[in-house]
Enzyme design. Sequence first.
Site, PDB file in Angstrom:
ATOM      1  N   LYS A  78       0.860  -1.190   0.000  1.00 18.07           N
ATOM      2  CA  LYS A  78       0.000   0.000   0.000  1.00 18.07           C
ATOM      3  C   LYS A  78       0.899   1.243   0.000  1.00 18.07           C
ATOM      4  O   LYS A  78       1.981   1.229   0.626  1.00 18.07           O
ATOM      5  CB  LYS A  78      -0.843  -0.067   1.278  1.00 18.07           C
ATOM      6  CG  LYS A  78      -1.883   1.019   1.484  1.00 18.07           C
ATOM      7  CD  LYS A  78      -2.638   0.726   2.798  1.00 18.07           C
ATOM      8  CE  LYS A  78      -3.746   1.698   3.099  1.00 18.07           C
ATOM      9  NZ  LYS A  78      -4.499   1.305   4.318  1.00 18.07           N
ATOM     10  N   SER A 153      -9.463   1.175   3.506  1.00 21.28           N
ATOM     11  CA  SER A 153      -8.669   2.008   2.626  1.00 21.28           C
ATOM     12  C   SER A 153      -7.640   1.242   1.801  1.00 21.28           C
ATOM     13  O   SER A 153      -7.140   1.786   0.813  1.00 21.28           O
ATOM     14  CB  SER A 153      -7.960   3.088   3.440  1.00 21.28           C
ATOM     15  OG  SER A 153      -7.033   2.487   4.324  1.00 21.28           O
ATOM     16  N   SER A 177      -9.216  -1.445   7.560  1.00 16.11           N
ATOM     17  CA  SER A 177      -8.720  -1.236   6.199  1.00 16.11           C
ATOM     18  C   SER A 177      -7.994  -2.399   5.552  1.00 16.11           C
ATOM     19  O   SER A 177      -7.700  -2.339   4.359  1.00 16.11           O
ATOM     20  CB  SER A 177      -7.822  -0.007   6.148  1.00 16.11           C
ATOM     21  OG  SER A 177      -8.633   1.130   6.118  1.00 16.11           O
TER      22      SER A 177
HETATM   23  N1  GLN Z   1     -12.791   3.282   7.451  1.00 12.33           N
HETATM   24  C1  GLN Z   1     -12.100   3.651   8.651  1.00 12.33           C
HETATM   25  C2  GLN Z   1     -11.748   5.123   8.584  1.00 12.33           C
HETATM   26  O1  GLN Z   1     -12.061   5.719   7.622  1.00 12.33           O
HETATM   27  C3  GLN Z   1     -10.860   2.822   8.834  1.00 12.33           C
HETATM   28  C4  GLN Z   1      -9.744   3.183   7.912  1.00 12.33           C
HETATM   29  C5  GLN Z   1      -8.492   2.389   8.143  1.00 12.33           C
HETATM   30  O2  GLN Z   1      -8.527   1.312   8.754  1.00 12.33           O
HETATM   31  N2  GLN Z   1      -7.372   2.935   7.715  1.00 12.33           N
HETATM   32  O3  GLN Z   1     -11.179   5.668   9.452  1.00 12.33           O
END
Ligand code: GLN
Length: 481
Positions: A78, A153, A177
């Site tokens: 990532k 994400s 994520s």
């Molecule tokens: N969807 C969650 C957020 O927007 C988790 C994102 C993540 O785990 N990086 O904060």
Amino acid sequence: MTELHKLTLTEAARLLQSREISAVEMVGASLARLEATEPLIQACLTVAGEEALAEARALDQAGPDPARPLWGLPLTVKDVFLTKGLRTTAASRYLENYIPAYDARVVERLRRAGAVIIAKTNLDEFAMGNSTEFSAFGLTRNPWNPIKVPGGSSGGAAASVAAYQSPGGFGTDTGGSIRQPACLCGCAGIKPTYGRVSRYGIVAFASSLDQAGPLARRVRDCACLLAAVAGPDERDATSSLHPVENYGAAAARPLAGLKLGLPRELWSANLDPEVRSVLKAALHTLEGAGTKLVEFSFPSLKYTVAAYYVLASSEASTNLARYDGVRYGRRAGGSGGLAELYVSSRQSFLGPEVRRRIILGTFALSSGYYEAYFQKAARVRRLIRDDYARALAGCDFLLAPVSPLPAWDLGRFIDDPVTNYGLDLMTLSVNLAGLPALAFPAGLGPTGGLPVGLQLIARPFEEMALFSAGLALEEAFPPLL
Ligand code: GLN
């Protein structure tokens, strides 16, 4: 020979070690597949084709080495993992031209194990989001259906694995994520215990929640990848000294007699009919295999979404303060002095979702509101952690859905942050409690044909147990990819 890009990571590793295939062949096959699928899927922000082939050639010259279990394997990371000499953007305009001077510890350990990084995958800007639509550099499409989101994400990582661009990838999980995109793309993925993997060299979102982990098409592949990177690191004071087990050698444990706790608040949430039907069948299968399913009630879970979004945004507002355009990140023009420089840089280079989080977090930390929001959320976090510990004391693992919806249409929630945040209900509390959780596919929705997943949640540092159970679950629920 099967097409090389279709091999699972474990199969490819074996063929590479025995020299039945070369590193150049394997890396070349992944790059060719990437080139063929990328125009539609758009999973990658930077492809390191030349560099990857050069590394593969060097590996072939040196020859395989059993001490390097990932020898010759093409992987993606990532775009929040710093990669020396290779652009790292966090999907933000602020870091659009940032070339790191060093590798993240995860990347360093992957390379040391013989892996070849072929691409940096797309994400929501600074990992804030659950659909990858908040990337500053365009969306990623779900390989199962290109009008759907891949989740987020780490949506690029999941889409890349599901499109067979690489046998595995690394993401980060602050509130779901890794698990949620893995589930929406039909992959397996693990969020390790907080502190299991070093955060050194990972662009920070919420430091008390962030944790890196692998996504792949098989549970064992995830185990091998985690084994290569887990363990203490003197550069990350929150990395744990807890011994790392040989995850790659995990053996399936029988499902019969396994006691699984079902947190009622997660199962009784508003689940889409497609998800509900797959999960109902899954519970039936588990009971048929002799697992004992016990419902738990977890009253503190109702406060999960509120507590997480206060805490994660507060930490984000502090972490992102470094992007001032002076010492860190890109600088916008402007002649009105320092204050204007800050304002214009932040306005030009931060996207709307990131700005929303910073404003929310700054508010929650400001004097007069700190006790009412930040401190209260911190107390709720403790309640959630204690409730998890109590529930896990009475069973082997907890089992929960990952996402209330299968992959949804691109654009569906982009203007509705409150509904969108609510979709994270099932994953966030695991991060608040710092626990490890393994996400795996449970089947395809009967009407839409899209993947639906489950997560197994364990006590801290029980990754080995998670993999053993995960291997057995993979026999009960055949992989989708
Ligand atoms: N969807 C969650 C957020 O927007 C988790 C994102 C993540 O785990 N990086 O904060």
